[in-house]
Scaffold this motif. Structure first.
Motif, PDB file in Angstrom:
ATOM      1  N   ARG A   1       0.821  -1.224   0.000  1.00 47.07           N
ATOM      2  CA  ARG A   1       0.000   0.000   0.000  1.00 47.07           C
ATOM      3  C   ARG A   1       0.848   1.265   0.000  1.00 47.07           C
ATOM      4  NH1 ARG A   1      -3.529   2.127   4.587  1.00 47.07           N
ATOM      5  NH2 ARG A   1      -5.359   3.048   3.592  1.00 47.07           N
ATOM      6  N   TRP A   2       2.024   1.215   0.625  1.00 41.22           N
ATOM      7  CA  TRP A   2       2.886   2.387   0.728  1.00 41.22           C
ATOM      8  C   TRP A   2       3.413   2.842  -0.632  1.00 41.22           C
ATOM      9  CZ3 TRP A   2       7.879   1.846  -1.006  1.00 41.22           C
ATOM     10  CH2 TRP A   2       8.336   0.540  -1.187  1.00 41.22           C
ATOM     11  N   LEU A   3       3.401   1.942  -1.637  1.00 41.53           N
ATOM     12  CA  LEU A   3       3.882   2.325  -2.967  1.00 41.53           C
ATOM     13  C   LEU A   3       3.014   3.397  -3.607  1.00 41.53           C
ATOM     14  CD1 LEU A   3       4.915  -1.103  -4.528  1.00 41.53           C
ATOM     15  CD2 LEU A   3       6.411   0.857  -4.106  1.00 41.53           C
ATOM     16  N   TYR A   4       1.776   3.529  -3.164  1.00 38.65           N
ATOM     17  CA  TYR A   4       0.844   4.492  -3.755  1.00 38.65           C
ATOM     18  C   TYR A   4       0.653   5.701  -2.852  1.00 38.65           C
ATOM     19  CZ  TYR A   4       0.047   0.147  -6.230  1.00 38.65           C
ATOM     20  OH  TYR A   4       0.240  -1.011  -6.938  1.00 38.65           O
TER      21      TYR A   4
ATOM     22  N   LEU B   1      11.214   5.777   9.417  1.00 37.78           N
ATOM     23  CA  LEU B   1       9.813   5.423   9.203  1.00 37.78           C
ATOM     24  C   LEU B   1       9.640   4.575   7.952  1.00 37.78           C
ATOM     25  CD1 LEU B   1       8.193   8.826  10.161  1.00 37.78           C
ATOM     26  CD2 LEU B   1       8.069   6.713  11.453  1.00 37.78           C
ATOM     27  N   LYS B   2       8.752   3.610   8.026  1.00 43.19           N
ATOM     28  CA  LYS B   2       8.518   2.684   6.933  1.00 43.19           C
ATOM     29  C   LYS B   2       7.876   3.377   5.736  1.00 43.19           C
ATOM     30  CE  LYS B   2       6.045  -1.615   5.860  1.00 43.19           C
ATOM     31  NZ  LYS B   2       5.124  -2.648   6.382  1.00 43.19           N
ATOM     32  N   GLY B   3       8.286   2.955   4.540  1.00 48.39           N
ATOM     33  CA  GLY B   3       7.672   3.441   3.313  1.00 48.39           C
ATOM     34  C   GLY B   3       8.207   4.751   2.790  1.00 48.39           C
ATOM     35  N   MET B   4       9.286   5.288   3.377  1.00 47.19           N
ATOM     36  CA  MET B   4       9.809   6.587   2.968  1.00 47.19           C
ATOM     37  C   MET B   4      10.864   6.494   1.877  1.00 47.19           C
ATOM     38  SD  MET B   4       8.023   8.572   4.688  1.00 47.19           S
ATOM     39  CE  MET B   4       6.686   7.741   5.517  1.00 47.19           C
ATOM     40  N   GLY B   5      11.407   5.303   1.647  1.00 42.67           N
ATOM     41  CA  GLY B   5      12.498   5.219   0.686  1.00 42.67           C
ATOM     42  C   GLY B   5      13.642   6.113   1.123  1.00 42.67           C
TER      43      GLY B   5
ATOM     44  N   TRP C   1      16.631   1.703   1.438  1.00 38.36           N
ATOM     45  CA  TRP C   1      17.188   1.590   0.084  1.00 38.36           C
ATOM     46  C   TRP C   1      16.401   0.593  -0.750  1.00 38.36           C
ATOM     47  CZ3 TRP C   1      19.939   4.917  -2.343  1.00 38.36           C
ATOM     48  CH2 TRP C   1      20.817   5.749  -1.663  1.00 38.36           C
ATOM     49  N   VAL C   2      15.931  -0.481  -0.137  1.00 36.44           N
ATOM     50  CA  VAL C   2      15.063  -1.414  -0.859  1.00 36.44           C
ATOM     51  C   VAL C   2      13.789  -0.705  -1.305  1.00 36.44           C
ATOM     52  CG1 VAL C   2      13.651  -3.494  -0.623  1.00 36.44           C
ATOM     53  CG2 VAL C   2      15.984  -3.468   0.279  1.00 36.44           C
ATOM     54  N   GLU C   3      13.205   0.081  -0.407  1.00 40.13           N
ATOM     55  CA  GLU C   3      11.993   0.846  -0.744  1.00 40.13           C
ATOM     56  C   GLU C   3      12.270   1.856  -1.843  1.00 40.13           C
ATOM     57  OE1 GLU C   3      10.095   0.744   3.797  1.00 40.13           O
ATOM     58  OE2 GLU C   3      11.077   2.539   3.007  1.00 40.13           O
ATOM     59  N   GLU C   4      13.438   2.470  -1.806  1.00 38.92           N
ATOM     60  CA  GLU C   4      13.758   3.485  -2.819  1.00 38.92           C
ATOM     61  C   GLU C   4      13.767   2.876  -4.217  1.00 38.92           C
ATOM     62  OE1 GLU C   4      14.910   7.283  -4.382  1.00 38.92           O
ATOM     63  OE2 GLU C   4      13.907   6.597  -2.553  1.00 38.92           O
ATOM     64  N   VAL C   5      14.365   1.719  -4.361  1.00 41.27           N
ATOM     65  CA  VAL C   5      14.388   1.060  -5.671  1.00 41.27           C
ATOM     66  C   VAL C   5      12.970   0.716  -6.118  1.00 41.27           C
ATOM     67  CG1 VAL C   5      15.168  -0.988  -6.915  1.00 41.27           C
ATOM     68  CG2 VAL C   5      16.731   0.187  -5.360  1.00 41.27           C
ATOM     69  N   GLN C   6      12.155   0.217  -5.201  1.00 41.17           N
ATOM     70  CA  GLN C   6      10.771  -0.108  -5.552  1.00 41.17           C
ATOM     71  C   GLN C   6       9.984   1.142  -5.927  1.00 41.17           C
ATOM     72  OE1 GLN C   6      10.301  -2.522  -1.744  1.00 41.17           O
ATOM     73  NE2 GLN C   6       9.064  -3.753  -3.148  1.00 41.17           N
ATOM     74  N   LEU C   7      10.194   2.217  -5.177  1.00 41.15           N
ATOM     75  CA  LEU C   7       9.495   3.470  -5.482  1.00 41.15           C
ATOM     76  C   LEU C   7       9.892   4.019  -6.843  1.00 41.15           C
ATOM     77  CD1 LEU C   7       9.449   5.439  -2.090  1.00 41.15           C
ATOM     78  CD2 LEU C   7       7.472   4.807  -3.466  1.00 41.15           C
TER      79      LEU C   7
END
Length: 907
Positions: free
Chosen positions: A244-247, A430-434, A835-841
């Motif tokens: 959900r955080w991707l959106y 915080l989670k989902g911030m990339g 960093w994992v979130e950043e690539v996904q974002l």
């Protein structure tokens, strides 16, 4: 170049060789046509019927004279093909045309036929923009207006500077006065900005006309941000919690006090042409809102580092109608948001920023996850929803309907906050911030600040229209550069992700091998906190750092236990060993403070200052004498050391300065008199070791606190302090903080030096890992790098990374070690996860950009046929513009995909 001042290669040309069969003297050259050929007067006129704004030179008196085509007899006919003349012309002998090569006075004939159109329309058909719709006498070419438009975006040139350029291109000798058309140019440029804006957003394709333009509909949207119905996948609303955080929509709020406006003109005299259509909020509604609710008192700050909140009411606004502007931006891509900009009347008040935030939120759709960054988010968000209920319902935000709203503080601003804010509002934790930093508005100000010089002198409407235009161009340049920027970010993010994931896995595996049960508890605690921020923060210290007071208490308790069990070996009834060492260190601190005060006063103190210093010296000398007597009981060796330390040259009349008296603590004995004969009690050495370690911790904590305060004061001074008197006062406060920084650093270095000496006596070898040596380059704020370091390679000083180590009776307890390991494990996990979130974002943003461009192309295709019942020429123009805009979006789409395909193929 001097050769071209003459006739050059055509010096022998006597007669004209034009294509019109004449044989007249060749005396005229065009400065704007290709080549340097000379022509006669008739041929020159004939060649320039289609180029009536070229500059002509006449060879006479052995040099070239500037002449006009009008003086040579050229008349410009409107409403007919170039070679035709009107049988009923309406002559205008002194028409002024502004072109990129200067100001031209031309002879103009409007068509006076029965079927003739209005003079304004006739001018527009030849791409001349009239200065007025009634009996125009001045016009500017479309080429000039486009030229100024782009030039103002890139160089921030003002209209006045551009007009001065035109006059100098026309006559640069000062002997000919160019007719003043500056006011007309201002008016034409402003109208051009407005018409271009409406054209680019399809308002000319709407059958309802420009009057149906809605607020915020003329803003360039961020194609990488989630836009419901435009670039989000189907069923995105029902995405599982793990994706959900991707959106999420990332927003950043900030204020800029350089965008002030002087108190000139008014909205009645200078209304805006853009009535909330783009980035500025609609002014009338905004001012009505401020009038109705603006009297609410400003809430006071509970964050010690944010006096900007408390001082918002005291912002100097003398002579200003607006002290600055507040904005809401896209935090990840630095786009200005629709209806997210507004003037600030007096400082950065909540009521202004609330309206801008709630206003732009009306254009976000049903986004369920919002991440909102603001440099004072810790204060602003506290009572946001309570304040919202006092505002009109038209701007309310439904924040309870399955929405997740997270408030953050930008990374650069976060170190100036108190400790609890630094772990509660951090993008890094915080989670989902990339790898979002929240500082997008700050980077955008560099682009718009040069415009402030000219906009501060404008009326309110002109200023809003101008800034709206610049914001729109800034957003459009971001769109066209999206292919390069996203691919560059992804290329940098993937290696960083891999490295940080490997680092965390190595750390995690090592801990799993030694303490698997604790790691499982930490993981569960972090996951609970990430899903519910009301849970205990795993990044928070659950204990207190070691202090001198805590160590003194521990030593006193130990001595009390010895006394209770009959093991007391004190040699003085009131002063124990621990009290002797701790009081000696206090006297040492007083000596350093006295020496510093004497140094600050310099060589010419006043009588009053000398009196106070002497009184302090006398008190300190008596303390040293009393302490020294007790010291001899525990350290008899000091008597020999003091006797040998007395210089032979000193007489009874030259008494030793009190701040230079050597106390001969155990660390000094082992440092300067490292002789077996001069060794002292090992217990005293152990006591000083523990107290010196606590002193080092105290000094580091004090140093960090003053560095945070210094960072805040510099930021506040830059943002709010103006004028010589205010700057002088602010500089005095900053100098005081700088002095405190130096005192704390000197205190740490004294403790470090003492530990170094004692380590030899106590055989301690690993203490430097706990207390590194403090160099001058290490004394810097959290957001400061070493000299010469840029923001990209900036490193954090070790003073901000030093761990608090807890002690119980001089031995590290297991619970304190686990605390340090837990925090380090949580931070390592957070770095890898971000960093994992950043690539996904980034990959999701690439998909969204491509989808948005295709949607926008289809939207423009649909605009092509919306208008009906028009003349064939108008229909063709409307369709042609819509098709061209659609093609631009498709070209961008294809270009971006080709760039991103290579990047995604590599990784």
């Amino acid at each position: 170049m001097l050769r071209l001042e003459g006739r050059g290669d055509f010096i022998t040309q006597a007669i004209c060789h034009g294509s019109y069969g004449c044989s007249l003297p060749a005396e005229f050259r065009c400065e704007d046509c290709f080549g340097t050929e000379l022509y006669c007067q008739p041929c020159t006129l004939e060649k320039h019927r289609e180029h009536p704004l070229h500059r002509i030179k006449h060879w006479k008196d052995e040099f070239f004279h500037a002449v006009t085509l009008k003086s040579l007899g050229l008349r410009i006919q409107l409403g007919h093909p170039t070679q035709e003349r009107c049988y009923n012309p309406a002559a205008c002998q002194d028409f002024i045309v502004l072109h990129v090569n200067g100001v031209h006075e031309v002879a103009l004939d409007f068509c006076g036929c029965e079927t003739a159109q209005s003079p304004t329309t006739q001018l527009l058909r030849i791409r001349w923009f009239p200065a007025t719709v009634l009996e125009p006498k001045t016009a500017a070419t479309f080429k000039l207006l486009r030229h100024f438009h782009i030039l103002s975006f890139e160089s921030k040139v003002s209209t006045f500077e551009y007009w001065q350029t035109l006059t100098r291109l026309t006559h640069n000798r000062g002997v000919v006065v160019v007719k003043d058309r500056y006011d007309a140019l201002l008016r034409m440029i402003r109208e051009w900005r407005n018409i271009t804006l409406l054209k680019r957003f399809g308002r000319g394709h709407d059958p309802a006309g420009t009057g149906a333009t809605e607020q915020g509909s003329c803003a360039v949207l961020c194609p990488a941000c989630p836009q419901p119905g435009k670039n989000l996948p189907e069923n995105w609303e029902s995405a599982p919690p793990e994706t959900r955080w991707l959106y999420a929509l990332f927003l950043a709020i900030d204020a800029n006090f350089r965008l002030a406006r002087k108190n000139v003109s008014s909205d009645q005299m200078d209304p805006g042409l853009n009535r909330g259509w783009a980035y500025f909020v609609e002014e009338r509604q905004y001012k009505t809102f401020l009038t109705d609710v603006g009297r609410c008192p400003q809430e006071k700050s509970t964050c010690a580092s944010h006096n900007a909140v408390n001082l918002a009411e005291t912002k100097n606004s003398r002579g200003l109608a607006a002290t600055g502007a507040g904005t809401v931006d896209c935090s990840r891509h630095n786009f200005k948001r629709p209806c997210g900009v507004g003037d600030l009347q007096k400082g950065e008040k909540y009521v202004n920023m609330d309206y801008l935030f709630f206003s732009t939120m009306q254009y976000t759709g049903d986004i369920a996850v919002l991440n909102i960054s603001y440099d004072i988010a810790c204060q602003w968000s506290t009572n946001l929803w309570q304040r919202m209920h006092r505002y009109p319902s038209t701007i309310h935000l439904r924040h309870h309907d399955n929405k997740t709203i997270t408030f953050l503080v930008p990374k650069f601003h976060l170190p100036a906050h108190i400790d609890i804010c630094q772990i509660t509002y951090s993008h890094n934790l915080l989670k989902g911030m990339g790898r979002t930093d929240g500082e997008a508005p700050e980077r955008g100000w560099a682009n718009i600040n040069p415009v402030a010089t000219s906009t501060r002198e404008m009326g309110p409407g002109s200023r809003r229209d101008t800034l709206d235009d610049h914001f729109g161009d800034f957003n459009w340049k971001k769109v066209t550069n999206m292919g390069v920027s996203l691919s560059r970010k992804l290329k940098a993010a993937v290696p960083e992700r891999d490295q940080h994931v490997r680092d965390f896995e190595d750390f995690d595996n090592a801990l799993q091998h030694e303490r698997p049960e604790q790691v499982a508890e930490w993981r569960l605690a972090v996951e609970k906190w990430e899903s519910d921020s009301s849970q205990e923060n795993p990044f928070a210290l659950t204990g207190k750092p070691l202090t001198q007071a805590a160590v003194r208490l521990s030593l006193s308790q130990q001595e009390a236990d010895n006394l209770e069990h009959g093991m007391d070996d004190s040699l003085h009834e009131e002063v124990s060993r621990s009290v002797l060492i701790s009081s000696g260190m206090e006297i040492e601190d007083q000596q350093c403070r006295l020496a510093r005060d004497i140094e600050l006063l310099g060589g010419h103190p006043t009588d009053l200052q000398r009196t106070k210093l002497q009184e302090r010296s006398n008190i300190l000398r008596r303390k040293i004498e009393q302490w020294s007597k007790v010291q001899l009981l525990y350290m008899p060796v000091v008597a020999r050391l003091r006797a040998s330390d007395i210089p032979t040259s000193r007489t009874h009349s030259t008494e030793e300065k009190v701040h230079e008296i050597e106390l001969w603590l155990p660390s000094k004995i082992y440092g300067d008199a490292a002789d077996p004969v001069h060794q002292c009690d090992a217990t005293l050495c152990q006591y000083e070791w523990e107290l010196r370690r606590a002193q080092a911790y105290d000094a580091l904590d004090e140093l960090r606190r003053h560095l945070r305060l210094r960072a805040h004061l510099y930021k506040f001074k830059d943002a709010h302090i103006r004028g010589q008197r205010a700057n002088t006062r602010a500089s005095a406060i900053i100098d005081k903080v700088e002095s405190n920084v130096s005192v704390a650093a000197a205190r740490y270095r004294r403790a470090w030096s003492a530990l170094e000496h004692l380590s030899f006596a106590l055989s301690r070898t690993t203490w430097k890992e706990e207390f590194p040596k403090l160099e001058n380059d290490d004394i810097r704020g959290m957001s400061q790098g070493k000299p010469g370091q840029s923001s990209g390679n900036r490193t954090l000083s070790w003073i901000w990374k030093a761990r608090y180590v807890f002690f119980y009776y001089f031995t590290i307890a297991d619970t304190e070690l686990l605390l340090a390991l837990r925090i380090e494990w949580c931070k390592s996990r957070a770095r890898a996860t971000r960093w994992v979130e950043e690539v996904q974002l980034l990959r999701e943003e690439m998909r969204r950009v491509a989808a948005y461009l295709l949607w926008h192309a289809a939207w423009w295709d649909a605009q092509a046929d919306r208008r009906t019942g028009l003349a064939l020429a108008e229909v063709e123009g409307i369709r042609g513009y819509a098709k061209r805009q659609a093609a631009v979006r498709r070209d961008l789409h294809d270009t971006f995909l080709s760039k991103w395909g290579a990047v995604n193929g590599i990784f």
